[in-house]
Design a protein around this motif. Structure first.
Motif, PDB file in Angstrom:
ATOM      1  N   GLY A   1      33.839  55.094  44.285  1.00 46.18           N
ATOM      2  CA  GLY A   1      34.661  54.328  45.225  1.00 46.18           C
ATOM      3  C   GLY A   1      36.002  53.929  44.642  1.00 46.18           C
ATOM      4  O   GLY A   1      36.747  53.163  45.259  1.00 46.18           O
ATOM      5  N   ARG A   2      36.306  54.439  43.431  1.00 45.59           N
ATOM      6  CA  ARG A   2      37.611  54.113  42.841  1.00 45.59           C
ATOM      7  C   ARG A   2      38.711  54.953  43.477  1.00 45.59           C
ATOM      8  O   ARG A   2      38.471  56.091  43.893  1.00 45.59           O
ATOM      9  N   ILE A   3      39.900  54.406  43.519  1.00 50.21           N
ATOM     10  CA  ILE A   3      41.052  55.168  43.997  1.00 50.21           C
ATOM     11  C   ILE A   3      41.481  56.145  42.908  1.00 50.21           C
ATOM     12  O   ILE A   3      41.847  57.287  43.170  1.00 50.21           O
ATOM     13  N   SER A   4      41.403  55.663  41.666  1.00 51.34           N
ATOM     14  CA  SER A   4      41.826  56.467  40.518  1.00 51.34           C
ATOM     15  C   SER A   4      40.881  56.179  39.359  1.00 51.34           C
ATOM     16  O   SER A   4      40.112  55.213  39.414  1.00 51.34           O
ATOM     17  N   PRO A   5      40.953  56.975  38.289  1.00 51.36           N
ATOM     18  CA  PRO A   5      40.075  56.672  37.132  1.00 51.36           C
ATOM     19  C   PRO A   5      40.504  55.410  36.388  1.00 51.36           C
ATOM     20  O   PRO A   5      39.847  55.021  35.424  1.00 51.36           O
ATOM     21  N   CYS A   6      41.587  54.777  36.804  1.00 47.55           N
ATOM     22  CA  CYS A   6      42.085  53.585  36.090  1.00 47.55           C
ATOM     23  C   CYS A   6      41.827  52.295  36.865  1.00 47.55           C
ATOM     24  O   CYS A   6      42.490  51.284  36.635  1.00 47.55           O
ATOM     25  N   ASP A   7      40.918  52.334  37.834  1.00 47.56           N
ATOM     26  CA  ASP A   7      40.622  51.138  38.632  1.00 47.56           C
ATOM     27  C   ASP A   7      39.621  50.228  37.916  1.00 47.56           C
ATOM     28  O   ASP A   7      38.781  50.707  37.145  1.00 47.56           O
ATOM     29  N   LEU A   8      39.684  48.955  38.234  1.00 47.36           N
ATOM     30  CA  LEU A   8      38.634  48.029  37.806  1.00 47.36           C
ATOM     31  C   LEU A   8      37.360  48.304  38.596  1.00 47.36           C
ATOM     32  O   LEU A   8      37.410  48.831  39.716  1.00 47.36           O
ATOM     33  N   GLY A   9      36.218  47.950  38.009  1.00 49.76           N
ATOM     34  CA  GLY A   9      34.946  48.128  38.709  1.00 49.76           C
ATOM     35  C   GLY A   9      34.016  46.958  38.468  1.00 49.76           C
ATOM     36  O   GLY A   9      34.213  46.155  37.545  1.00 49.76           O
ATOM     37  N   LEU A  10      33.017  46.870  39.327  1.00 54.29           N
ATOM     38  CA  LEU A  10      31.981  45.841  39.158  1.00 54.29           C
ATOM     39  C   LEU A  10      30.634  46.432  39.556  1.00 54.29           C
ATOM     40  O   LEU A  10      29.850  45.842  40.262  1.00 54.29           O
ATOM     41  N   TRP A  11      30.402  47.655  39.068  1.00 60.68           N
ATOM     42  CA  TRP A  11      29.142  48.325  39.372  1.00 60.68           C
ATOM     43  C   TRP A  11      28.136  48.187  38.216  1.00 60.68           C
ATOM     44  O   TRP A  11      27.037  48.698  38.289  1.00 60.68           O
ATOM     45  N   GLN A  12      28.549  47.507  37.126  1.00 58.76           N
ATOM     46  CA  GLN A  12      27.677  47.335  35.955  1.00 58.76           C
ATOM     47  C   GLN A  12      27.812  45.921  35.414  1.00 58.76           C
ATOM     48  O   GLN A  12      28.901  45.332  35.469  1.00 58.76           O
ATOM     49  N   ASP A  13      26.720  45.421  34.816  1.00 56.22           N
ATOM     50  CA  ASP A  13      26.768  44.069  34.252  1.00 56.22           C
ATOM     51  C   ASP A  13      27.826  43.958  33.150  1.00 56.22           C
ATOM     52  O   ASP A  13      28.418  42.896  32.953  1.00 56.22           O
ATOM     53  N   GLU A  14      28.060  45.055  32.444  1.00 54.66           N
ATOM     54  CA  GLU A  14      29.030  45.027  31.328  1.00 54.66           C
ATOM     55  C   GLU A  14      30.448  44.730  31.829  1.00 54.66           C
ATOM     56  O   GLU A  14      31.341  44.404  31.044  1.00 54.66           O
ATOM     57  N   GLN A  15      30.665  44.844  33.115  1.00 55.71           N
ATOM     58  CA  GLN A  15      32.019  44.601  33.651  1.00 55.71           C
ATOM     59  C   GLN A  15      32.253  43.134  34.015  1.00 55.71           C
ATOM     60  O   GLN A  15      33.359  42.761  34.406  1.00 55.71           O
ATOM     61  N   VAL A  16      31.192  42.312  33.854  1.00 58.67           N
ATOM     62  CA  VAL A  16      31.296  40.911  34.277  1.00 58.67           C
ATOM     63  C   VAL A  16      32.172  40.097  33.317  1.00 58.67           C
ATOM     64  O   VAL A  16      32.994  39.281  33.735  1.00 58.67           O
ATOM     65  N   GLU A  17      31.993  40.341  32.011  1.00 60.38           N
ATOM     66  CA  GLU A  17      32.603  39.471  31.007  1.00 60.38           C
ATOM     67  C   GLU A  17      34.136  39.382  31.160  1.00 60.38           C
ATOM     68  O   GLU A  17      34.711  38.296  31.088  1.00 60.38           O
ATOM     69  N   GLY A  18      34.781  40.511  31.356  1.00 59.49           N
ATOM     70  CA  GLY A  18      36.248  40.504  31.481  1.00 59.49           C
ATOM     71  C   GLY A  18      36.701  39.682  32.672  1.00 59.49           C
ATOM     72  O   GLY A  18      37.684  38.922  32.593  1.00 59.49           O
ATOM     73  N   LEU A  19      35.980  39.801  33.780  1.00 65.56           N
ATOM     74  CA  LEU A  19      36.351  39.012  34.960  1.00 65.56           C
ATOM     75  C   LEU A  19      36.098  37.529  34.721  1.00 65.56           C
ATOM     76  O   LEU A  19      36.864  36.670  35.167  1.00 65.56           O
ATOM     77  N   ARG A  20      35.034  37.240  33.957  1.00 66.85           N
ATOM     78  CA  ARG A  20      34.764  35.827  33.631  1.00 66.85           C
ATOM     79  C   ARG A  20      35.921  35.240  32.823  1.00 66.85           C
ATOM     80  O   ARG A  20      36.347  34.110  33.041  1.00 66.85           O
ATOM     81  N   ARG A  21      36.428  36.031  31.893  1.00 64.10           N
ATOM     82  CA  ARG A  21      37.554  35.569  31.067  1.00 64.10           C
ATOM     83  C   ARG A  21      38.773  35.271  31.959  1.00 64.10           C
ATOM     84  O   ARG A  21      39.451  34.265  31.798  1.00 64.10           O
ATOM     85  N   LEU A  22      39.038  36.167  32.919  1.00 64.17           N
ATOM     86  CA  LEU A  22      40.172  35.958  33.831  1.00 64.17           C
ATOM     87  C   LEU A  22      39.963  34.700  34.673  1.00 64.17           C
ATOM     88  O   LEU A  22      40.891  33.901  34.856  1.00 64.17           O
TER      89      LEU A  22
END
Ligand code: FMN
Length: 348
Positions: free
Chosen positions: A66-87
């Motif tokens: 569902g990404r527009i490009s290979p450089c999009d952010l994602g939230l399909w995995q738990d490992e992607q949570v931490e960066g968003l938490r920091r933001l």
């Protein structure tokens, strides 16, 4: 003098210090893992420091496909949570609130794999022909939105916005030009809206009750045979009935090119009509880079929030500058910034 633009605003348990929203803007800065990078931290952090009330991310993909490009952010995995938490944590430290825009690019995806869409109709000549989604895949995609929303809740995100505009997957279901299905997800207006409304209902049920849910919706396609303004208002009513708290109203972009006039505030009238028809809070977007115009449209009760895109790319401190010019005293995330205004303006 009062300032509607710098007045607080609440949606469920979320309180904004002003009405300025960073409009979602894809920055193409993630790696294949879809995780937040230092660049995202500096980019979004700078807008939080600059006085933006609600820092909203760019599209965050619910599945890799569902990404527009290979450089999009994602939230399909738990490992992607931490960066968003920091933001989110940093935005909160600055007095801002933090939102994410959940999306699936549909037929606008430009990846190695073929895009997915309601029907096998390409977005444009230079885009691949998409695969039409099967009914069983729709249930799984709906669950992907829900899982992403649960992760967003764990990350401390204040508001989730579901992207149902600009020709991406959910918008392409709504529009008869991109949806020619003959099952219960195509044909009548009710059928074309079914998948979007399923997603909205499922996310609302999974998203914490005290946190607001937004939908970026198209008010009109500006295209023959596309979503008409009557369709847009009907759809807004369906979203309102499902507990959506903020309708982020935009137009067009189902097909390449924008077929209507563009001028400061060119989309305000659509948001205003949605607000009047539904009673739900609305935001407007599009060439809104004048504080005077924003004071008027908020003060007159035409819209509740303003999304600012390119002006906040040009100048992350734009909200602080607006407040300063209007003589409004706002709390600065970094107190020392006051030395760039008022009696300290000469720098000593
Ligand atoms: C670089 C760029 C990236 C964008 N990416 C997104 C996006 O991820 N999601 C979205 O809903 N809109 C996206 N948009 C549209 C903006 O949110 C906004 O609607 C548009 O730029 C008009 O607002 P402005 O005149 O204040 O820039 C993007 C716009 C730009 C310029």
């Amino acid at each position: 003098m009062t300032s509607p633009l710098f007045s607080p605003f609440a949606l469920r348990g979320m309180r904004l210090q002003n009405r300025i929203v960073l409009s979602p803007m894809l920055m193409y800065m993630a790696g294949e893992d879809g995780r937040v990078t230092d660049r995202h931290f500096v980019h979004y952090g700078a807008r939080a420091l600059g006085g933006t009330g609600l820092v909203m991310t760019e599209v965050v993909a619910v599945t890799p496909r569902g990404r527009i490009s290979p450089c999009d952010l994602g939230l399909w995995q738990d490992e992607q949570v931490e960066g968003l938490r920091r933001l989110a944590t940093f935005a909160h430290e600055c007095g801002a609130r933090f939102g994410i825009q959940l999306a699936h690019a549909g037929r606008k995806a430009r990846l190695e794999q073929r895009p997915q869409a309601p029907s096998a109709i390409a977005y444009a000549d230079d885009h691949a022909q998409p695969e039409a989604l099967r009914e069983a895949e729709l249930a799984s995609l709906r669950d992907d939105y829900v899982s992403a929303a649960r992760r967003a809740a764990a990350a401390g995100v204040d508001i989730v916005e579901i992207h149902a505009a600009h020709g991406y997957l959910l918008h392409s279901f709504l529009c008869p030009l991109s949806n020619t299905r003959t099952d219960r997800y195509g044909g009548s207006r009710e059928n074309r809206a079914r998948f979007v409304l399923d997603v909205v209902e499922a996310v609302r049920a999974a998203w914490p009750a005290e946190r607001p849910l937004a939908v970026r919706m198209t008010a009109i396609d500006h295209h023959d045979g596309g979503v008409s303004e009557a369709d847009g208002l009907w759809f807004a009513g369906q979203l309102a009935a499902r507990g959506v708290d903020l309708l982020d109203v935009t137009t067009g972009n189902l097909v390449p090119g924008y077929a209507a006039d563009v001028y400061p505030g060119y989309q305000v009238r659509y948001a205003e009509r949605v607000r009047r028809a539904t009673g739900v809070a609305v935001s407007s977007v599009g060439s809104l880079a004048s504080a005077d115009l924003m004071e008027e449209i908020i003060g007159a009760g035409r819209v509740d929030l303003v999304c600012v895109g390119r002006e906040l790319i040009r100048n992350p401190n734009w909200p602080i500058e607006c407040a300063r010019r209007a003589g409004i005293d706002i709390e600065l995330p970094i107190g020392t910034y006051a030395r760039a205004s008022g009696p300290y303006e000469r720098g000593f």
